[in-house]
Design a protein around this motif. Sequence first.
Motif, PDB file in Angstrom:
ATOM      1  N   ALA A 129       0.653  -1.214   0.015  1.00 47.46           N
ATOM      2  CA  ALA A 129       0.128  -0.129   0.077  1.00 47.46           C
ATOM      3  C   ALA A 129       0.765   1.210   0.150  1.00 47.46           C
ATOM      4  O   ALA A 129       0.504   2.054  -0.879  1.00 47.46           O
ATOM      5  CB  ALA A 129      -0.907   0.043   1.100  1.00 47.46           C
ATOM      6  N   GLN A 130       1.811   1.200   0.920  1.00 51.22           N
ATOM      7  CA  GLN A 130       2.796   2.440   0.833  1.00 51.22           C
ATOM      8  C   GLN A 130       3.627   2.673  -0.565  1.00 51.22           C
ATOM      9  O   GLN A 130       3.933   3.614  -1.031  1.00 51.22           O
ATOM     10  CB  GLN A 130       3.838   1.946   2.056  1.00 51.22           C
ATOM     11  N   LEU A 131       3.862   1.497  -1.167  1.00 49.99           N
ATOM     12  CA  LEU A 131       4.400   1.480  -2.426  1.00 49.99           C
ATOM     13  C   LEU A 131       3.692   2.188  -3.345  1.00 49.99           C
ATOM     14  O   LEU A 131       4.015   2.951  -4.228  1.00 49.99           O
ATOM     15  CB  LEU A 131       5.105   0.024  -2.780  1.00 49.99           C
ATOM     16  N   ILE A 132       2.306   1.775  -3.374  1.00 49.84           N
ATOM     17  CA  ILE A 132       1.561   2.249  -4.429  1.00 49.84           C
ATOM     18  C   ILE A 132       1.248   3.756  -4.125  1.00 49.84           C
ATOM     19  O   ILE A 132       1.498   4.499  -5.032  1.00 49.84           O
ATOM     20  CB  ILE A 132       0.287   1.469  -4.413  1.00 49.84           C
ATOM     21  N   ALA A 133       1.133   4.026  -3.104  1.00 50.52           N
ATOM     22  CA  ALA A 133       1.202   5.570  -2.495  1.00 50.52           C
ATOM     23  C   ALA A 133       2.377   6.159  -3.086  1.00 50.52           C
ATOM     24  O   ALA A 133       2.057   7.395  -3.737  1.00 50.52           O
ATOM     25  CB  ALA A 133       0.900   5.751  -1.010  1.00 50.52           C
TER      26      ALA A 133
END
Length: 157
Positions: A129-133
């Motif tokens: 999720a952090q990577l996508i953000a």
Amino acid sequence: MTTDTVAQHHPRMHFHKLAPEVSKAMFALEKASREGLDPVLIELVKIRASQLNHCAFCLDMHVKDARKAGETEERIYLLSAWEEAEGFYTEKERAAIALTEAITVLTDGFVPDEVYERAARHFPEQELAQLIAMIVTINAWNRLGVTTRLVPGSYQP
């Protein structure tokens, strides 16, 4: 590109001064999207998205930041051909770079299941999720940089 063309490249506007609340929100998004991600991986993602988006300012910035984070010259200059430079990037990095490309180039239609699933195999759900953000954030920065014509070269880490 000729020297005359380069000399004519100048900012169209000073976005941060004209939209300070948006800038503040972008910097907050930037900070939040970094949480829990490896600094070197962050810079690889930012460099690759910036290559695809042709954002010279962001490329200059993130190459400098990558060097400061300990990234090697070899890995930086091979990034645009990462698929053929198999031994230079970990499987986790390769999955992140593939996801970066899929999210950045949405004109191809969508993020393929196999690209998403590859990333999901290497990143726990929270980290994914952090990577996508992070990928979404650098794409937003790239679009601001290219649209307002931020001039590369002046950034110092």
